[in-house]
Design an enzyme around this catalytic site. Structure first.
Site, PDB file in Angstrom:
ATOM      1  N   ASN A  90      35.858  28.298  44.865  1.00 16.91           N
ATOM      2  CA  ASN A  90      36.095  29.340  43.856  1.00 16.91           C
ATOM      3  C   ASN A  90      36.123  28.794  42.429  1.00 16.91           C
ATOM      4  O   ASN A  90      35.671  29.457  41.498  1.00 16.91           O
ATOM      5  CB  ASN A  90      37.416  30.061  44.146  1.00 16.91           C
ATOM      6  N   SER A 115      43.633  25.338  32.481  1.00 16.23           N
ATOM      7  CA  SER A 115      45.057  25.522  32.786  1.00 16.23           C
ATOM      8  C   SER A 115      45.896  24.341  32.320  1.00 16.23           C
ATOM      9  O   SER A 115      45.411  23.197  32.239  1.00 16.23           O
ATOM     10  CB  SER A 115      45.229  25.682  34.295  1.00 16.23           C
ATOM     11  N   TYR A 152      44.421  21.905  42.174  1.00 15.69           N
ATOM     12  CA  TYR A 152      44.058  23.035  41.308  1.00 15.69           C
ATOM     13  C   TYR A 152      43.758  22.507  39.896  1.00 15.69           C
ATOM     14  O   TYR A 152      42.745  22.872  39.272  1.00 15.69           O
ATOM     15  CB  TYR A 152      45.206  24.049  41.312  1.00 15.69           C
TER      16      TYR A 152
HETATM   17  N1  LIG Z   1      48.075  33.617  34.840  1.00 16.89           N
HETATM   18  C1  LIG Z   1      48.300  32.458  34.225  1.00 16.89           C
HETATM   19  O1  LIG Z   1      49.398  32.238  33.667  1.00 16.89           O
HETATM   20  C2  LIG Z   1      47.244  31.389  34.171  1.00 16.89           C
HETATM   21  C3  LIG Z   1      45.956  31.599  34.617  1.00 16.89           C
HETATM   22  N2  LIG Z   1      45.018  30.611  34.501  1.00 16.89           N
HETATM   23  C4  LIG Z   1      43.645  30.816  34.947  1.00 16.89           C
HETATM   24  O2  LIG Z   1      43.186  32.065  34.469  1.00 16.89           O
HETATM   25  C5  LIG Z   1      42.315  32.665  35.425  1.00 16.89           C
HETATM   26  C6  LIG Z   1      42.828  34.039  35.784  1.00 16.89           C
HETATM   27  O3  LIG Z   1      44.121  33.886  36.332  1.00 16.89           O
HETATM   28  P1  LIG Z   1      44.977  35.160  36.779  1.00 16.89           P
HETATM   29  O4  LIG Z   1      44.469  36.368  36.089  1.00 16.89           O
HETATM   30  O5  LIG Z   1      46.380  34.777  36.637  1.00 16.89           O
HETATM   31  O6  LIG Z   1      44.613  35.211  38.312  1.00 16.89           O
HETATM   32  P2  LIG Z   1      44.514  36.510  39.250  1.00 16.89           P
HETATM   33  O7  LIG Z   1      44.537  36.012  40.643  1.00 16.89           O
HETATM   34  O8  LIG Z   1      45.497  37.540  38.807  1.00 16.89           O
HETATM   35  O9  LIG Z   1      43.062  37.037  38.898  1.00 16.89           O
HETATM   36  C7  LIG Z   1      41.904  36.382  39.321  1.00 16.89           C
HETATM   37  C8  LIG Z   1      40.839  37.434  39.549  1.00 16.89           C
HETATM   38  O10 LIG Z   1      39.633  36.755  39.901  1.00 16.89           O
HETATM   39  C9  LIG Z   1      39.087  37.360  41.056  1.00 16.89           C
HETATM   40  N3  LIG Z   1      38.429  36.306  41.836  1.00 16.89           N
HETATM   41  C10 LIG Z   1      39.003  35.223  42.420  1.00 16.89           C
HETATM   42  N4  LIG Z   1      38.075  34.480  43.030  1.00 16.89           N
HETATM   43  C11 LIG Z   1      36.893  35.094  42.818  1.00 16.89           C
HETATM   44  C12 LIG Z   1      35.567  34.792  43.201  1.00 16.89           C
HETATM   45  N5  LIG Z   1      35.269  33.728  43.957  1.00 16.89           N
HETATM   46  N6  LIG Z   1      34.586  35.635  42.801  1.00 16.89           N
HETATM   47  C13 LIG Z   1      34.859  36.743  42.062  1.00 16.89           C
HETATM   48  N7  LIG Z   1      36.104  37.080  41.681  1.00 16.89           N
HETATM   49  C14 LIG Z   1      37.114  36.255  42.051  1.00 16.89           C
HETATM   50  C15 LIG Z   1      40.230  37.972  41.806  1.00 16.89           C
HETATM   51  O11 LIG Z   1      39.802  39.063  42.599  1.00 16.89           O
HETATM   52  C16 LIG Z   1      41.182  38.376  40.689  1.00 16.89           C
HETATM   53  O12 LIG Z   1      40.969  39.715  40.274  1.00 16.89           O
HETATM   54  C17 LIG Z   1      42.253  31.712  36.620  1.00 16.89           C
HETATM   55  O13 LIG Z   1      41.091  30.921  36.517  1.00 16.89           O
HETATM   56  C18 LIG Z   1      43.495  30.871  36.454  1.00 16.89           C
HETATM   57  O14 LIG Z   1      43.320  29.599  37.016  1.00 16.89           O
HETATM   58  C19 LIG Z   1      45.303  29.406  33.944  1.00 16.89           C
HETATM   59  C20 LIG Z   1      46.566  29.136  33.525  1.00 16.89           C
HETATM   60  C21 LIG Z   1      47.629  30.098  33.592  1.00 16.89           C
HETATM   61  O1  LIG Z   2      47.546  27.668  35.926  1.00 22.80           O
HETATM   62  C1  LIG Z   2      48.521  28.349  36.165  1.00 22.80           C
HETATM   63  O2  LIG Z   2      49.672  28.086  35.512  1.00 22.80           O
HETATM   64  C2  LIG Z   2      50.717  29.067  35.433  1.00 22.80           C
HETATM   65  C3  LIG Z   2      51.991  28.347  35.008  1.00 22.80           C
HETATM   66  O3  LIG Z   2      52.261  27.311  35.922  1.00 22.80           O
HETATM   67  P1  LIG Z   2      53.682  27.170  36.653  1.00 22.80           P
HETATM   68  O4  LIG Z   2      53.622  25.814  37.289  1.00 22.80           O
HETATM   69  O5  LIG Z   2      54.719  27.252  35.588  1.00 22.80           O
HETATM   70  O6  LIG Z   2      53.802  28.325  37.615  1.00 22.80           O
HETATM   71  C4  LIG Z   2      50.868  29.774  36.781  1.00 22.80           C
HETATM   72  O7  LIG Z   2      51.883  30.757  36.702  1.00 22.80           O
HETATM   73  C5  LIG Z   2      49.536  30.406  37.126  1.00 22.80           C
HETATM   74  O8  LIG Z   2      49.609  31.083  38.371  1.00 22.80           O
HETATM   75  C6  LIG Z   2      48.504  29.310  37.262  1.00 22.80           C
HETATM   76  O9  LIG Z   2      47.235  29.895  37.445  1.00 22.80           O
END
Ligand SMILES: NC(=O)C1=CN([C@@H]2O[C@H](COP(=O)(O)OP(=O)(O)OC[C@H]3O[C@@H](n4cnc5c(N)ncnc54)[C@H](O)[C@@H]3O)[C@@H](O)[C@H]2O)C=CC1
Ligand SMILES: O=C1O[C@H](COP(=O)(O)O)[C@@H](O)[C@H](O)[C@H]1O
Length: 302
Positions: A90, A115, A152
């Site tokens: 992914n 991240s 990750y």
């Molecule tokens: N939420 C956070 O605080 C952080 C998020 N990130 C990064 O930001 C991005 C988004 O994270 P979130 O929105 O929190 O995750 P999330 O899990 O809420 O959203 C991810 C979305 O991507 C879609 N998805 C996953 N794999 C897929 C694939 N193979 N093909 C098509 N769609 C796919 C899912 O259906 C989902 O809607 C990720 O890459 C994550 O690693 C990085 C650091 C912190």
């Molecule tokens: O990359 C990500 O980081 C956030 C924050 O990390 P955490 O170790 O404080 O949980 C995480 O919430 C998020 O799911 C992840 O995609």
């Protein structure tokens, strides 16, 4: 930007924070492997602009990316405990497919969701927990080498490397945003590390807006709010992108309540028009998540 913007992972937490903030400022193409309910789609985005596809599906991605001016690439496995087979497919393979298709299509700008976990290894026993406190002056600024603390994080470092390659070899502008911890309405509760890397929803939308508007070559920046507690510098994001964050976790108590007399008003509701439901847009992922739950994930704060 006159051309459409492709947003992958549009249905997730980050995607919805972006769409809630700048949903009516661009012509979007939304891609997610899960169908997006109307409540998650800004007004004006037609069925033809919605792609239900996996990012490892090269043909579908090439179709989605044709004629777009920019890509915000979020889709992937966000769990810090994600196993290798999942991040390999992914996060690494998926990012390669999206970046390659974007470069071949002549996309001008590409924003990649990296991240904090790409550099988690800098949080050594000697540095923590002081690192998470306002008095501590240690800063990572994006010029340091990746130092992942889990697989990750390795996958995010790989994505940054792919971005470097597609910038150097294909001339695509690439910005890798090392996102901190996105939560809605208040910083992570009772979590020093999370409060040091808090990214509010409105700052998230603003930062990715800057990624679409600014002129840059290859950048690695930190995506956090203007927190008093912090060990990530936001200087590069401000300089290179014109990032100007509005929020600061210090405006909230440790328990996450707004402090009196501090500006903690969030900009919810700007896009609460027919269909797109701003109140629901930033909610936690659906009851049946794409990936098994991360045991360490914060509760309902996202
Ligand atoms: N939420 C956070 O605080 C952080 C998020 N990130 C990064 O930001 C991005 C988004 O994270 P979130 O929105 O929190 O995750 P999330 O899990 O809420 O959203 C991810 C979305 O991507 C879609 N998805 C996953 N794999 C897929 C694939 N193979 N093909 C098509 N769609 C796919 C899912 O259906 C989902 O809607 C990720 O890459 C994550 O690693 C990085 C650091 C912190
Ligand atoms: O990359 C990500 O980081 C956030 C924050 O990390 P955490 O170790 O404080 O949980 C995480 O919430 C998020 O799911 C992840 O995609």
């Amino acid at each position: 930007m006159d051309e459409p913007v492709l947003l992958t992972g549009a249905g997730g937490r980050v995607g919805q924070a972006i769409l809630r903030g700048i949903g009516d400022d661009y012509d979007w193409r939304l891609l997610d492997r899960e169908p997006l309910p109307a409540a998650k789609v800004p007004n004006g985005v037609t069925d033809a602009d919605r792609y239900v596809a996996d990012i490892t599906d090269e043909r579908a991605v090439r179709e989605a990316v044709a004629d777009v001016g920019a890509v915000i690439h979020l889709a992937g496995d966000p769990r810090k405990t994600a196993p290798w087979d999942s991040v390999l497919r992914n996060n690494i393979d998926g990012t390669q497919v999206v970046m390659r298709a974007a470069a071949d299509a002549g996309v001008e700008k590409f924003a990649f969701a990296s991240s904090n976990h790409a550099v988690g290894g800098y949080e050594t026993d000697e540095r923590t927990p002081d690192l998470y406190r306002p008095e501590d002056e240690y800063r990572l600024d994006g010029s340091e080498l990746p130092r992942p603390g889990n697989l990750y994080g390795v996958s995010k470092a790989a994505g940054e490397s792919l971005g470097r390659f597609y910038h150097d070899e294909f001339g695509m502008s690439v910005v890798c945003v090392r996102i901190g911890n996105l939560t809605k309405d208040h910083p992570p509760r009772e979590y020093e590390r999370g409060q040091a890397m808090w990214l509010s929803h409105r700052d998230c939308a603003h930062l990715f807006d800057r990624c679409l508007r600014a002129t840059y070559g290859y950048e690695v920046v930190y995506g956090i709010s203007n927190n008093d507690r912090r060990y990530y510098s936001i200087e590069r994001a401000c300089e290179a992108l014109g990032y100007d964050p509005a929020d600061n976790s210090a405006n909230y108590t440790f328990e996450g309540e707004p402090k009196p007399d501090r500006d903690t008003e969030t900009n919810g509701g700007r896009y609460a028009a027919d269909g797109f439901d701003a109140d629901r847009a930033g909610d936690a992922p659906p009851a049946e998540p794409n990936f098994p739950a991360d045991p360490d994930a914060p509760g309902d704060d996202t």
